[in-house]
Design a protein around this motif. Structure first.
Motif, PDB file in Angstrom:
ATOM      1  N   GLY A  11       0.847  -1.190   0.000  1.00  0.00           N
ATOM      2  CA  GLY A  11       0.000   0.000   0.000  1.00  0.00           C
ATOM      3  C   GLY A  11       0.877   1.232   0.000  1.00  0.00           C
ATOM      4  N   SER A  12       0.247   2.380   0.130  1.00  0.00           N
ATOM      5  CA  SER A  12       1.022   3.618   0.172  1.00  0.00           C
ATOM      6  C   SER A  12       1.732   3.729   1.523  1.00  0.00           C
ATOM      7  CB  SER A  12       0.096   4.817  -0.030  1.00  0.00           C
ATOM      8  OG  SER A  12      -0.718   5.002   1.117  1.00  0.00           O
ATOM      9  N   PRO A  13       2.801   4.516   1.598  1.00  0.00           N
ATOM     10  CA  PRO A  13       3.457   4.714   2.896  1.00  0.00           C
ATOM     11  C   PRO A  13       2.484   5.233   3.953  1.00  0.00           C
ATOM     12  CG  PRO A  13       4.905   5.456   1.161  1.00  0.00           C
ATOM     13  CD  PRO A  13       3.575   5.139   0.520  1.00  0.00           C
ATOM     14  N   LYS A  14       1.590   6.124   3.547  1.00  0.00           N
ATOM     15  CA  LYS A  14       0.617   6.663   4.510  1.00  0.00           C
ATOM     16  C   LYS A  14      -0.315   5.568   5.024  1.00  0.00           C
ATOM     17  CE  LYS A  14      -3.194   9.908   4.988  1.00  0.00           C
ATOM     18  NZ  LYS A  14      -4.008  10.944   4.343  1.00  0.00           N
ATOM     19  N   SER A  15      -0.861   4.754   4.121  1.00  0.00           N
ATOM     20  CA  SER A  15      -1.804   3.721   4.557  1.00  0.00           C
ATOM     21  C   SER A  15      -1.121   2.684   5.448  1.00  0.00           C
ATOM     22  CB  SER A  15      -2.482   3.053   3.362  1.00  0.00           C
ATOM     23  OG  SER A  15      -1.569   2.280   2.619  1.00  0.00           O
ATOM     24  N   ARG A  16       0.104   2.328   5.112  1.00  0.00           N
ATOM     25  CA  ARG A  16       0.848   1.358   5.938  1.00  0.00           C
ATOM     26  C   ARG A  16       1.179   1.958   7.299  1.00  0.00           C
ATOM     27  NH1 ARG A  16      -0.168  -2.624   6.335  1.00  0.00           N
ATOM     28  NH2 ARG A  16       1.831  -3.423   6.979  1.00  0.00           N
ATOM     29  N   PHE A  17       1.601   3.240   7.311  1.00  0.00           N
ATOM     30  CA  PHE A  17       1.903   3.920   8.558  1.00  0.00           C
ATOM     31  C   PHE A  17       0.669   3.923   9.467  1.00  0.00           C
ATOM     32  CE2 PHE A  17       1.737   7.840  11.087  1.00  0.00           C
ATOM     33  CZ  PHE A  17       2.900   7.724  11.832  1.00  0.00           C
ATOM     34  N   LEU A  18      -0.476   4.283   8.899  1.00  0.00           N
ATOM     35  CA  LEU A  18      -1.704   4.331   9.704  1.00  0.00           C
ATOM     36  C   LEU A  18      -2.089   2.942  10.209  1.00  0.00           C
ATOM     37  CD1 LEU A  18      -3.765   6.959   7.683  1.00  0.00           C
ATOM     38  CD2 LEU A  18      -2.566   7.285   9.866  1.00  0.00           C
ATOM     39  N   ASP A  19      -1.925   1.921   9.381  1.00  0.00           N
ATOM     40  CA  ASP A  19      -2.181   0.549   9.841  1.00  0.00           C
ATOM     41  C   ASP A  19      -1.319   0.222  11.054  1.00  0.00           C
ATOM     42  OD1 ASP A  19      -4.028   0.026   7.857  1.00  0.00           O
ATOM     43  OD2 ASP A  19      -2.602  -1.062   6.571  1.00  0.00           O
ATOM     44  N   TYR A  83       9.248   6.625  10.149  1.00  0.00           N
ATOM     45  CA  TYR A  83       8.572   6.454  11.426  1.00  0.00           C
ATOM     46  C   TYR A  83       7.889   5.093  11.549  1.00  0.00           C
ATOM     47  CZ  TYR A  83      10.002  11.034  12.745  1.00  0.00           C
ATOM     48  OH  TYR A  83      10.780  12.115  13.075  1.00  0.00           O
ATOM     49  N   MET A  84       7.494   4.499  10.427  1.00  0.00           N
ATOM     50  CA  MET A  84       7.016   3.113  10.453  1.00  0.00           C
ATOM     51  C   MET A  84       8.105   2.217  11.011  1.00  0.00           C
ATOM     52  SD  MET A  84       5.051   1.707   7.093  1.00  0.00           S
ATOM     53  CE  MET A  84       5.606   2.926   5.930  1.00  0.00           C
ATOM     54  N   GLY A  85       9.299   2.389  10.472  1.00  0.00           N
ATOM     55  CA  GLY A  85      10.442   1.585  10.921  1.00  0.00           C
ATOM     56  C   GLY A  85      10.726   1.773  12.397  1.00  0.00           C
ATOM     57  N   LYS A  86      10.652   3.016  12.867  1.00  0.00           N
ATOM     58  CA  LYS A  86      10.915   3.279  14.287  1.00  0.00           C
ATOM     59  C   LYS A  86       9.889   2.585  15.171  1.00  0.00           C
ATOM     60  CE  LYS A  86      13.383   7.632  13.904  1.00  0.00           C
ATOM     61  NZ  LYS A  86      13.473   9.009  14.411  1.00  0.00           N
ATOM     62  N   ILE A  87       8.631   2.672  14.787  1.00  0.00           N
ATOM     63  CA  ILE A  87       7.567   2.043  15.585  1.00  0.00           C
ATOM     64  C   ILE A  87       7.703   0.526  15.548  1.00  0.00           C
ATOM     65  CG2 ILE A  87       5.065   1.637  15.735  1.00  0.00           C
ATOM     66  CD1 ILE A  87       4.747   4.594  14.744  1.00  0.00           C
ATOM     67  N   LEU A  88       7.908  -0.021  14.363  1.00  0.00           N
ATOM     68  CA  LEU A  88       8.035  -1.478  14.241  1.00  0.00           C
ATOM     69  C   LEU A  88       9.250  -2.011  14.990  1.00  0.00           C
ATOM     70  CD1 LEU A  88       7.030  -2.012  10.524  1.00  0.00           C
ATOM     71  CD2 LEU A  88       5.742  -2.714  12.555  1.00  0.00           C
ATOM     72  N   SER A  89      10.358  -1.299  14.948  1.00  0.00           N
ATOM     73  CA  SER A  89      11.563  -1.785  15.624  1.00  0.00           C
ATOM     74  C   SER A  89      11.410  -1.804  17.142  1.00  0.00           C
ATOM     75  CB  SER A  89      12.780  -0.952  15.231  1.00  0.00           C
ATOM     76  OG  SER A  89      12.681   0.359  15.762  1.00  0.00           O
TER      77      SER A  89
END
Length: 92
Positions: A11-19, A83-89
């Motif tokens: 998906g888009s970076p935004k949609s993945r981030f929100l997920d 920020y996705m990476g930071k949250i996931l890590s």
């Protein structure tokens, strides 16, 4: 780069981030959002103090300048991914 149907992200970076934000540990997301706000506040202070610029005016100039739309879109997508990476890590 067009991200809406990105096969790597699903998906888009935004949609993945929100997920991720909606499903990750609340404490991790809260901490990361606080850090984002502090970062933005620091950047605004730098622009105001070091450059003597009106932050609101400068931001509007970028947001509504069609010649800068692509650069802005790329930067926004890059930040979503970062920020996705930071949250996931922190959620492992």
């Amino acid at each position: 780069m067009y991200f809406e149907d990105d096969e790597v992200l699903g998906g888009s970076p935004k949609s993945r981030f929100l997920d991720i934000v909606f499903h990750a540990n609340r404490n991790v997301v809260e901490k990361e959002l606080e850090e984002i706000m502090e970062w933005m506040a620091a950047l605004e202070l730098i622009v105001e103090q070091k450059c003597g610029m009106d932050v609101e005016k400068e931001v509007r100039n970028i947001l509504f300048d069609d010649s800068k739309k692509k650069d802005l879109e790329n930067k926004v997508n890059s930040l979503y991914i970062e920020y996705m990476g930071k949250i996931l890590s922190q959620s492992e």
